[in-house]
Design an enzyme around this catalytic site. Sequence first.
Site, short mmCIF file in Angstrom:
data_model
loop_
_atom_site.label_atom_id
_atom_site.label_comp_id
_atom_site.label_asym_id
_atom_site.label_seq_id
_atom_site.Cartn_x
_atom_site.Cartn_y
_atom_site.Cartn_z
N ASP A 284 74.41 -2.89 48.83
CA ASP A 284 74.14 -1.81 49.77
C ASP A 284 75.44 -1.00 49.92
O ASP A 284 76.51 -1.39 49.45
CB ASP A 284 73.64 -2.33 51.12
CG ASP A 284 72.87 -1.24 51.88
OD1 ASP A 284 72.98 -0.05 51.51
OD2 ASP A 284 72.17 -1.55 52.86
C1 BGC Z 1 71.02 1.56 53.70
C2 BGC Z 1 70.13 1.37 52.50
C3 BGC Z 1 70.08 2.64 51.71
C4 BGC Z 1 71.49 3.02 51.29
C5 BGC Z 1 71.56 4.26 50.43
C6 BGC Z 1 72.36 2.17 53.35
O1 BGC Z 1 73.02 2.62 54.49
O2 BGC Z 1 71.23 0.31 54.32
O3 BGC Z 1 68.85 0.98 52.91
O4 BGC Z 1 69.23 2.49 50.61
O5 BGC Z 1 72.23 3.26 52.47
O6 BGC Z 1 71.32 5.40 51.15
#
Ligand code: BGC
Length: 757
Positions: A284
């Site tokens: 993530d």
């Molecule tokens: C979130 C994810 C997301 C990623 C990309 C993160 O802050 O937890 O769910 O896919 O950002 O935007």
Amino acid sequence: MPKSFSKYFKRILFTAVLTAILFSCSRENGRQANVEELLSQMSLDEKIGQMCQLHGENASHDTAFLHLVRQGWIGSVLNETDPNQINALQKTAIEESRLGIPILFGRDVIHGFKTIFPVNLGLAATFNPELVKKCAEVWASEAFNSGIRWTFAPSLDISYDPRWGRIAETYGEDPYLVTQMGLAVNEGFQQKSKDKPLFVATCAKHFAGYGTVEGGRDYNTVAIPEIELHNTYFIPFKALADAGVNTFMTSFTELNGVPASGDKWLLRNILKETWKFDGFVVSDWGSVREQIDHGYVTNEEEAALKAVIAGVDMEMASTTYRDYLKKLVDEKKVSLALIDDAVRRILTLKKNLGLFESPYVSPPVSLPAKEILLLAKQAAIQSMVLLKNDQNVLPFSENIKSLALIGPMANDKYEQLGTWIFDGDTNLSITPLMAFRAHYGTENIRYVKALSTTRDNSEKAFAEAIHATKQSDAAVVIVGEESILTGEAHSRAHLHLPGAQEKLIEAIAKTGKPLVIVIMTSRPLIIDQISIIASALIYAWHPGSMGGEALLDILRGKVSPSGKLPVSFPITEGQIPIYYRHKKTGRPASYKSWTKLEDIPVRSFQTSIGNTNHYLDIGFEPLYPFGYGLSYTKFEYSNIQVSSSLLNMNETLIVSAILHNKGNVDAEEVTQLYIQDVTASYTRPVKELKGLKRIFLKAGESQKIEFRISSRELAFYDARGKELIEEGLFNVWIGTDSQTKLKTVFQLTKSETSYEN
Ligand code: BGC
């Protein structure tokens, strides 16, 4: 798929092929689609470059970024959605990097792209995976047109905690329902077929346990016993891995003392070895580096080491791989085989997407706009849950000629869309005010916003709202939470409607007019008092672009509500976590054993008032149970039967019941099947959803509903993740929600204590 959709997808395919022909002449990268051949030509830097994903909004104008692309340091870009910029970046990668490997463009396409559908929790309330699959096909097409070939969906987190803002992104509290929704979204994006490349790649996230952050506070600690991981939290992830989801995303959080992005047991042992997942794992956002904040490693080099060994193939946003992986390989702390394995997985996905042959954004094709909006409307209709309908105030009769439409969510094109709507087009939104005016005539709708936002505490405009109500035949008060109050990092400790919305409702109720309350939000709120005041209560979630029209059709009875709650609604915050699929306990709660706090005689003897599993003040039941949702008709279930009272291992049993539409309205009902393993070598939940069916019945009609249960569906896991299937008695229920009482039993026979997957 409707005819026009498939026609439209064929057009996309045609333009994609055409673009491929046009551009493939620019460089002979098409020939390099042989992954092994390509891998053998790559330098270590180029390999590591494939393992790096950067945020790239406006990046085609950024010289430093373009330099990285030329050097082959960027395997994937997220958050660029301008087709021109995507093509410019891609052209740089194809024509100016040594090997011309195309970039993979990713984006959070969560519940729509341009056209926004109900938020995930609302989609789960449809209990309709077939419909959700069609929705995902549309999101995929709109995103594909912008050049997005990888979505960070489906989200498979399971949550029992509405304080957590990201409950909005889940499909609720139940592993079976989450799995069905996840599979549907996955299929809708991928659009697998033999002769066509993968359409949009998918990502199962957040692995694992993110939905149980302590106290519902985002990014907080996660502790889940291993047996619960296997029996609950892993279930949707394992199912999606089996179904060929393309990638997995780690959770921001730790899991039992180890940050998920550095958890070798989780990512390598469970996911890649035991489940044999052959796609790739992306971290993530920044979570590889955040292992330092967790106090798991001291610096970025160690962070990169832990993550790559654990099995994170691609690092999102932070740059520890770019900065340290080469050094780690040179120092023999990381083997080249491990790097090759990661790169092979990434290149294979690019190949399966057809990116080597067709790297550029296809010329935009026109979308079947009307049908997309109709689908968004259908999803919104099926997602809305009727929680209360006193004296059948709904649907509005012909006598209701004028309405007071009150509240901060009644006419806000943006706020009805919910979280993760970066690319959403607010121009497409139809608000309740727009829809109601169009139907009833502008002069018959008295609109008073009353509060400037859902958080507004001013009561200044209440008098105007009361006046409008008095002038009208009924009031529809549309309240809730603005989009920004749910989603990532938007946890709340108090779960009442924010601002002065409850006071507004009380003020309108005092007029004595029929009061329909509609709640637009993406989490269960504490609505016990509101549910008493309301004549009718509808949970509309954040319904998306077509929310207004969907609500109109329901309120005027063009269609009967059919949504069901995908999460249990607590009476008060102190009951959290509350979920129907809880374990059995000693001293289970019952109304017989519960003496209410106010009824306890003074100085009662300690054990005289019933020592069972309840709260003195609110008992043990939710306000509304999982699976609950009313209709304009009356459905009745009867005559539950099993095809045999014995189920042999590796065989299937049919459980059936009669569903009767006793009312005088045609309607759809979501029929639910629950089972209970009465005794097992590890304790099992009181009830588990194992089947659902959406059935349309005309007024007065009856239908026999059948579910098949195989012995395999009765399996569970021991504390080490070994699958067990044990003989014994099973209770089985068919009915309208998780509190259904219509029950029969069967016996699973010929125990084999365990068997191989
Ligand atoms: C979130 C994810 C997301 C990623 C990309 C993160 O802050 O937890 O769910 O896919 O950002 O935007």
